[in-house]
Scaffold this motif. Structure first.
Motif, PDB file in Angstrom:
ATOM      1  N   CYS A  25     -81.211 -78.302 -38.815  1.00 42.47           N
ATOM      2  CA  CYS A  25     -81.310 -78.459 -40.272  1.00 42.47           C
ATOM      3  C   CYS A  25     -80.026 -79.030 -40.852  1.00 42.47           C
ATOM      4  N   LEU A  26     -78.892 -78.583 -40.329  1.00 46.96           N
ATOM      5  CA  LEU A  26     -77.602 -79.100 -40.770  1.00 46.96           C
ATOM      6  C   LEU A  26     -77.485 -80.597 -40.488  1.00 46.96           C
ATOM      7  N   LEU A  27     -77.924 -81.022 -39.322  1.00 50.41           N
ATOM      8  CA  LEU A  27     -77.891 -82.447 -38.980  1.00 50.41           C
ATOM      9  C   LEU A  27     -78.797 -83.250 -39.903  1.00 50.41           C
ATOM     10  N   ALA A  28     -79.969 -82.686 -40.231  1.00 49.80           N
ATOM     11  CA  ALA A  28     -80.887 -83.380 -41.134  1.00 49.80           C
ATOM     12  C   ALA A  28     -80.298 -83.483 -42.537  1.00 49.80           C
ATOM     13  N   VAL A  29     -79.607 -82.435 -42.983  1.00 54.70           N
ATOM     14  CA  VAL A  29     -78.938 -82.475 -44.282  1.00 54.70           C
ATOM     15  C   VAL A  29     -77.841 -83.539 -44.264  1.00 54.70           C
ATOM     16  N   ALA A  30     -77.095 -83.610 -43.172  1.00 52.68           N
ATOM     17  CA  ALA A  30     -76.038 -84.619 -43.051  1.00 52.68           C
ATOM     18  C   ALA A  30     -76.625 -86.031 -43.077  1.00 52.68           C
ATOM     19  N   ALA A  31     -77.846 -86.177 -42.552  1.00 49.23           N
ATOM     20  CA  ALA A  31     -78.511 -87.481 -42.550  1.00 49.23           C
ATOM     21  C   ALA A  31     -79.136 -87.811 -43.899  1.00 49.23           C
ATOM     22  N   GLY A  32     -79.100 -86.857 -44.846  1.00 50.17           N
ATOM     23  CA  GLY A  32     -79.579 -87.119 -46.197  1.00 50.17           C
ATOM     24  C   GLY A  32     -81.009 -86.703 -46.473  1.00 50.17           C
ATOM     25  N   HIS A  33     -81.614 -85.865 -45.644  1.00 50.19           N
ATOM     26  CA  HIS A  33     -83.000 -85.445 -45.843  1.00 50.19           C
ATOM     27  C   HIS A  33     -83.081 -84.215 -46.747  1.00 50.19           C
ATOM     28  N   THR A  34     -84.198 -84.102 -47.444  1.00 45.84           N
ATOM     29  CA  THR A  34     -84.444 -82.946 -48.305  1.00 45.84           C
ATOM     30  C   THR A  34     -85.105 -81.843 -47.502  1.00 45.84           C
ATOM     31  N   ASP A  35     -85.189 -80.650 -48.120  1.00 40.26           N
ATOM     32  CA  ASP A  35     -85.862 -79.528 -47.456  1.00 40.26           C
ATOM     33  C   ASP A  35     -87.315 -79.862 -47.132  1.00 40.26           C
ATOM     34  N   LYS A  36     -87.982 -80.543 -48.066  1.00 35.15           N
ATOM     35  CA  LYS A  36     -89.384 -80.892 -47.873  1.00 35.15           C
ATOM     36  C   LYS A  36     -89.564 -81.856 -46.703  1.00 35.15           C
ATOM     37  N   GLU A  37     -88.683 -82.851 -46.585  1.00 34.95           N
ATOM     38  CA  GLU A  37     -88.768 -83.803 -45.475  1.00 34.95           C
ATOM     39  C   GLU A  37     -88.496 -83.126 -44.129  1.00 34.95           C
ATOM     40  N   ILE A  38     -87.517 -82.225 -44.112  1.00 38.26           N
ATOM     41  CA  ILE A  38     -87.207 -81.497 -42.872  1.00 38.26           C
ATOM     42  C   ILE A  38     -88.374 -80.605 -42.492  1.00 38.26           C
ATOM     43  N   ALA A  39     -88.981 -79.946 -43.490  1.00 41.87           N
ATOM     44  CA  ALA A  39     -90.105 -79.054 -43.238  1.00 41.87           C
ATOM     45  C   ALA A  39     -91.307 -79.818 -42.686  1.00 41.87           C
ATOM     46  N   GLN A  40     -91.572 -80.991 -43.230  1.00 41.74           N
ATOM     47  CA  GLN A  40     -92.683 -81.805 -42.714  1.00 41.74           C
ATOM     48  C   GLN A  40     -92.423 -82.238 -41.280  1.00 41.74           C
ATOM     49  N   ARG A  41     -91.192 -82.580 -40.967  1.00 42.79           N
ATOM     50  CA  ARG A  41     -90.842 -82.996 -39.607  1.00 42.79           C
ATOM     51  C   ARG A  41     -91.004 -81.848 -38.611  1.00 42.79           C
ATOM     52  N   ASP A  42     -90.570 -80.627 -39.016  1.00 48.48           N
ATOM     53  CA  ASP A  42     -90.597 -79.480 -38.107  1.00 48.48           C
ATOM     54  C   ASP A  42     -91.883 -78.661 -38.184  1.00 48.48           C
ATOM     55  N   GLY A  43     -92.730 -78.939 -39.158  1.00 45.47           N
ATOM     56  CA  GLY A  43     -93.968 -78.179 -39.306  1.00 45.47           C
ATOM     57  C   GLY A  43     -93.747 -76.788 -39.867  1.00 45.47           C
TER      58      GLY A  43
END
Length: 127
Positions: A25-43
């Protein structure tokens, strides 16, 4: 051996006290993704992603997302992959003795010729 996780153009090391999900999640935040985008990616739900990010913030002692990324970079937990690539290329060019791969500035040869000609001129004047 250190286990690393990559996300986009970022990589992180797991031997740092953060859980695997928190680091991803930290890496995704560093890449500029939102919580919703990370959640969709991880299910997962965006709320569970927010909880993982908050847990990482608590472990690193920060209260905002930009500060989380900055602190993780400062501690060496995450890094952009471009830095790793540059370090590899610099190390490779420093150990390479092949003259064709040497980096030369555009006017370097001309300066060498000028210096050589001055030496010849000085030798002729002295003779």
């Amino acid at each position: 051996m250190k286990k690393t996780i990559c996300f986009g153009s970022w990589q992180g090391c797991l031997d740092n006290g953060l859980a695997e999900r928190e680091l991803s999640c930290l890496l995704a935040v560093a890449a500029g993704h939102t919580d919703k985008e990370i959640a969709q990616r991880d299910g997962l739900s965006p709320r569970s992603i927010k909880g993982r990010i908050e847990a990482a913030m608590h472990k690193l002692g920060v209260h905002k997302r930009p500060a989380l990324v900055a602190e993780a970079m400062r501690r060496g937990l995450i890094s952009p992959m471009i830095i790793t690539l540059c370090a590899v290329l610099i190390g490779q060019s420093a150990t390479n003795d092949n003259s064709f791969n040497r980096i030369r500035r555009p006017g370097e040869r001309r300066i060498e010729n000028r210096v050589a000609m001055r030496c010849v001129d000085a030798f002729q004047v002295a003779s």
